[in-house]
Design a protein around this motif. Structure first.
Motif, PDB file in Angstrom:
ATOM      1  N   GLY A  41       0.816  -1.209   0.000  1.00  0.00           N
ATOM      2  CA  GLY A  41       0.000   0.000   0.000  1.00  0.00           C
ATOM      3  C   GLY A  41       0.848   1.256   0.000  1.00  0.00           C
ATOM      4  O   GLY A  41       0.545   2.235  -0.699  1.00  0.00           O
ATOM      5  N   VAL A  42       1.921   1.227   0.774  1.00  0.00           N
ATOM      6  CA  VAL A  42       2.833   2.373   0.829  1.00  0.00           C
ATOM      7  C   VAL A  42       3.510   2.580  -0.523  1.00  0.00           C
ATOM      8  O   VAL A  42       3.704   3.721  -0.967  1.00  0.00           O
ATOM      9  CB  VAL A  42       3.878   2.164   1.948  1.00  0.00           C
ATOM     10  CG1 VAL A  42       4.965   3.234   1.875  1.00  0.00           C
ATOM     11  CG2 VAL A  42       3.207   2.194   3.315  1.00  0.00           C
ATOM     12  N   ILE A  43       3.864   1.489  -1.194  1.00  0.00           N
ATOM     13  CA  ILE A  43       4.472   1.593  -2.523  1.00  0.00           C
ATOM     14  C   ILE A  43       3.524   2.267  -3.506  1.00  0.00           C
ATOM     15  O   ILE A  43       3.909   3.182  -4.252  1.00  0.00           O
ATOM     16  CB  ILE A  43       4.873   0.199  -3.040  1.00  0.00           C
ATOM     17  CG1 ILE A  43       6.092  -0.332  -2.261  1.00  0.00           C
ATOM     18  CG2 ILE A  43       5.184   0.238  -4.535  1.00  0.00           C
ATOM     19  CD1 ILE A  43       6.459  -1.764  -2.596  1.00  0.00           C
ATOM     20  N   VAL A  44       2.276   1.825  -3.510  1.00  0.00           N
ATOM     21  CA  VAL A  44       1.286   2.416  -4.414  1.00  0.00           C
ATOM     22  C   VAL A  44       1.084   3.898  -4.107  1.00  0.00           C
ATOM     23  O   VAL A  44       1.021   4.737  -5.010  1.00  0.00           O
ATOM     24  CB  VAL A  44      -0.057   1.661  -4.317  1.00  0.00           C
ATOM     25  CG1 VAL A  44      -1.143   2.392  -5.115  1.00  0.00           C
ATOM     26  CG2 VAL A  44       0.099   0.236  -4.819  1.00  0.00           C
ATOM     27  N   LEU A  45       0.988   4.235  -2.811  1.00  0.00           N
ATOM     28  CA  LEU A  45       0.834   5.635  -2.408  1.00  0.00           C
ATOM     29  C   LEU A  45       2.017   6.464  -2.887  1.00  0.00           C
ATOM     30  O   LEU A  45       1.851   7.572  -3.410  1.00  0.00           O
ATOM     31  CB  LEU A  45       0.703   5.735  -0.894  1.00  0.00           C
ATOM     32  CG  LEU A  45       0.636   7.158  -0.310  1.00  0.00           C
ATOM     33  CD1 LEU A  45      -0.589   7.896  -0.837  1.00  0.00           C
ATOM     34  CD2 LEU A  45       0.613   7.100   1.220  1.00  0.00           C
ATOM     35  N   GLY A  46       3.224   5.930  -2.717  1.00  0.00           N
ATOM     36  CA  GLY A  46       4.417   6.643  -3.150  1.00  0.00           C
ATOM     37  C   GLY A  46       4.432   6.888  -4.643  1.00  0.00           C
ATOM     38  O   GLY A  46       4.792   7.974  -5.111  1.00  0.00           O
ATOM     39  N   ILE A  47       4.036   5.886  -5.422  1.00  0.00           N
ATOM     40  CA  ILE A  47       3.993   6.036  -6.882  1.00  0.00           C
ATOM     41  C   ILE A  47       2.989   7.109  -7.283  1.00  0.00           C
ATOM     42  O   ILE A  47       3.261   7.951  -8.139  1.00  0.00           O
ATOM     43  CB  ILE A  47       3.644   4.694  -7.550  1.00  0.00           C
ATOM     44  CG1 ILE A  47       4.796   3.691  -7.346  1.00  0.00           C
ATOM     45  CG2 ILE A  47       3.361   4.881  -9.036  1.00  0.00           C
ATOM     46  CD1 ILE A  47       4.482   2.293  -7.829  1.00  0.00           C
ATOM     47  N   GLN A  48       1.806   7.081  -6.670  1.00  0.00           N
ATOM     48  CA  GLN A  48       0.784   8.079  -6.982  1.00  0.00           C
ATOM     49  C   GLN A  48       1.286   9.492  -6.692  1.00  0.00           C
ATOM     50  O   GLN A  48       1.066  10.412  -7.489  1.00  0.00           O
ATOM     51  CB  GLN A  48      -0.480   7.796  -6.165  1.00  0.00           C
ATOM     52  CG  GLN A  48      -1.248   6.567  -6.609  1.00  0.00           C
ATOM     53  CD  GLN A  48      -2.454   6.301  -5.726  1.00  0.00           C
ATOM     54  OE1 GLN A  48      -2.519   6.730  -4.575  1.00  0.00           O
ATOM     55  NE2 GLN A  48      -3.428   5.597  -6.265  1.00  0.00           N
ATOM     56  N   MET A  49       1.949   9.661  -5.553  1.00  0.00           N
ATOM     57  CA  MET A  49       2.458  10.981  -5.189  1.00  0.00           C
ATOM     58  C   MET A  49       3.575  11.424  -6.120  1.00  0.00           C
ATOM     59  O   MET A  49       3.647  12.592  -6.521  1.00  0.00           O
ATOM     60  CB  MET A  49       2.953  10.966  -3.742  1.00  0.00           C
ATOM     61  CG  MET A  49       1.855  10.814  -2.698  1.00  0.00           C
ATOM     62  SD  MET A  49       2.512  10.550  -1.038  1.00  0.00           S
ATOM     63  CE  MET A  49       3.492  12.042  -0.814  1.00  0.00           C
ATOM     64  N   ALA A  50       4.455  10.483  -6.482  1.00  0.00           N
ATOM     65  CA  ALA A  50       5.620  10.828  -7.302  1.00  0.00           C
ATOM     66  C   ALA A  50       5.216  11.345  -8.668  1.00  0.00           C
ATOM     67  O   ALA A  50       5.878  12.231  -9.231  1.00  0.00           O
ATOM     68  CB  ALA A  50       6.531   9.616  -7.440  1.00  0.00           C
ATOM     69  N   PHE A  51       4.117  10.855  -9.227  1.00  0.00           N
ATOM     70  CA  PHE A  51       3.704  11.238 -10.573  1.00  0.00           C
ATOM     71  C   PHE A  51       3.062  12.625 -10.628  1.00  0.00           C
ATOM     72  O   PHE A  51       2.711  13.096 -11.711  1.00  0.00           O
ATOM     73  CB  PHE A  51       2.740  10.206 -11.154  1.00  0.00           C
ATOM     74  CG  PHE A  51       3.434   9.036 -11.791  1.00  0.00           C
ATOM     75  CD1 PHE A  51       4.208   9.212 -12.936  1.00  0.00           C
ATOM     76  CD2 PHE A  51       3.333   7.775 -11.244  1.00  0.00           C
ATOM     77  CE1 PHE A  51       4.856   8.139 -13.521  1.00  0.00           C
ATOM     78  CE2 PHE A  51       3.977   6.694 -11.827  1.00  0.00           C
ATOM     79  CZ  PHE A  51       4.743   6.873 -12.970  1.00  0.00           C
ATOM     80  N   LYS A  52       2.920  13.294  -9.484  1.00  0.00           N
ATOM     81  CA  LYS A  52       2.332  14.633  -9.488  1.00  0.00           C
ATOM     82  C   LYS A  52       3.303  15.701  -9.972  1.00  0.00           C
ATOM     83  O   LYS A  52       2.905  16.816 -10.278  1.00  0.00           O
ATOM     84  CB  LYS A  52       1.855  14.992  -8.068  1.00  0.00           C
ATOM     85  CG  LYS A  52       0.687  14.147  -7.573  1.00  0.00           C
ATOM     86  CD  LYS A  52       0.282  14.560  -6.167  1.00  0.00           C
ATOM     87  CE  LYS A  52      -0.887  13.714  -5.668  1.00  0.00           C
ATOM     88  NZ  LYS A  52      -1.292  14.099  -4.285  1.00  0.00           N
ATOM     89  N   THR A  53       4.574  15.366 -10.035  1.00  0.00           N
ATOM     90  CA  THR A  53       5.587  16.373 -10.375  1.00  0.00           C
ATOM     91  C   THR A  53       5.400  16.940 -11.781  1.00  0.00           C
ATOM     92  O   THR A  53       4.906  16.254 -12.689  1.00  0.00           O
ATOM     93  CB  THR A  53       6.999  15.769 -10.271  1.00  0.00           C
ATOM     94  OG1 THR A  53       7.959  16.771 -10.547  1.00  0.00           O
ATOM     95  CG2 THR A  53       7.168  14.615 -11.238  1.00  0.00           C
TER      96      THR A  53
END
Length: 233
Positions: A41-53
């Protein structure tokens, strides 16, 4: 009360950790499965956040520069030493104390929700974002404590201090920052935080061993780069 949101967040982690003590008798296989589930779950959350750049180049420059500084300052080692200090004084039998303290502190501290929520508290005295984060952190603390032990409880203190400092700082400095610059900063901070959260998820699932704490200076470097770009380009 300007620090109410941060205080509730810290208390939620403490209560979740106490509840986690009750569940520590569940089987190791169950703990492992749930912990790996949290990691995914943390991995998925991190990926979602990272793509906001909007500029991944700036994110990478900040992350790598921060890693160089963090490795030089040995931030990860110092955090573990602090965790071991607490272990020696408060938990003689918990061999996972330092790991629990460091892992939980990073999970609860890094991320846009804590930053945005703390700024929201400082600017408008509205704490809804931090209340929502408190619910999430409380449930996370239950399983982290069941898996990693007493150190998770002590992570409530850096969370309160970190978010409280941002809240107090925001209440003073926010009036001097253009809204356009603030909006860009929050997007990019969320993105670099997402990459760090992704690394945490990889650590939890034991797919990698990344010294995530040493990336933390990258947050400050990112802010300086964005501010320089805003004012001079």
């Amino acid at each position: 009360m300007i620090l109410l949101g941060s205080l509730v967040n810290g208390l939620a982690i403490i209560l979740g950790s106490l509840a986690g003590f009750v569940l520590r008798n569940i089987s190791e296989q169950t703990k492992d499965s749930v912990t790996k589930g949290i990691g995914l779950g943390v991995i998925v959350l991190g990926i979602q956040m990272a793509f906001k750049t909007t500029s991944f180049t700036i994110i990478l420059i900040s992350l790598c520069s921060g890693a160089i500084i963090g490795e030089y300052l040995k931030i990860e080692d110092r955090m573990k030493q602090f965790g071991l200090f607490l272990e020696n004084n408060y938990s003689k039998s918990d061999s996972n104390f330092a790991e629990g303290f460091v892992t939980a502190s990073l999970i609860f501290v890094i991320g846009s929700m804590g930053i945005i929520g703390a700024i929201e508290s400082g600017v408008s005295l509205q704490h809804q974002t931090l209340y929502t984060k408190s619910v999430m952190d409380g449930f996370m603390a239950i399983m982290l404590t069941a898996s990693l032990g007493t150190g998770v409880l002590f992570s409530a203190f850096p969370v309160f201090i970190y978010q409280g400092m941002i809240t107090l700082f925001a209440s003073v400095i926010i009036r001097y920052i253009p809204q356009e610059l603030l909006d860009v900063m929050m997007i990019e901070i969320s993105s670099i935080g997402g990459l760090m959260i992704l690394a945490i998820g990889l650590n939890i699932t034991e797919l990698a061993k990344i010294r995530v704490s040493n990336f933390l200076p990258g947050l400050l470097i990112l802010i300086m780069i964005i501010a320089f770009k805003f004012y001079y380009f």
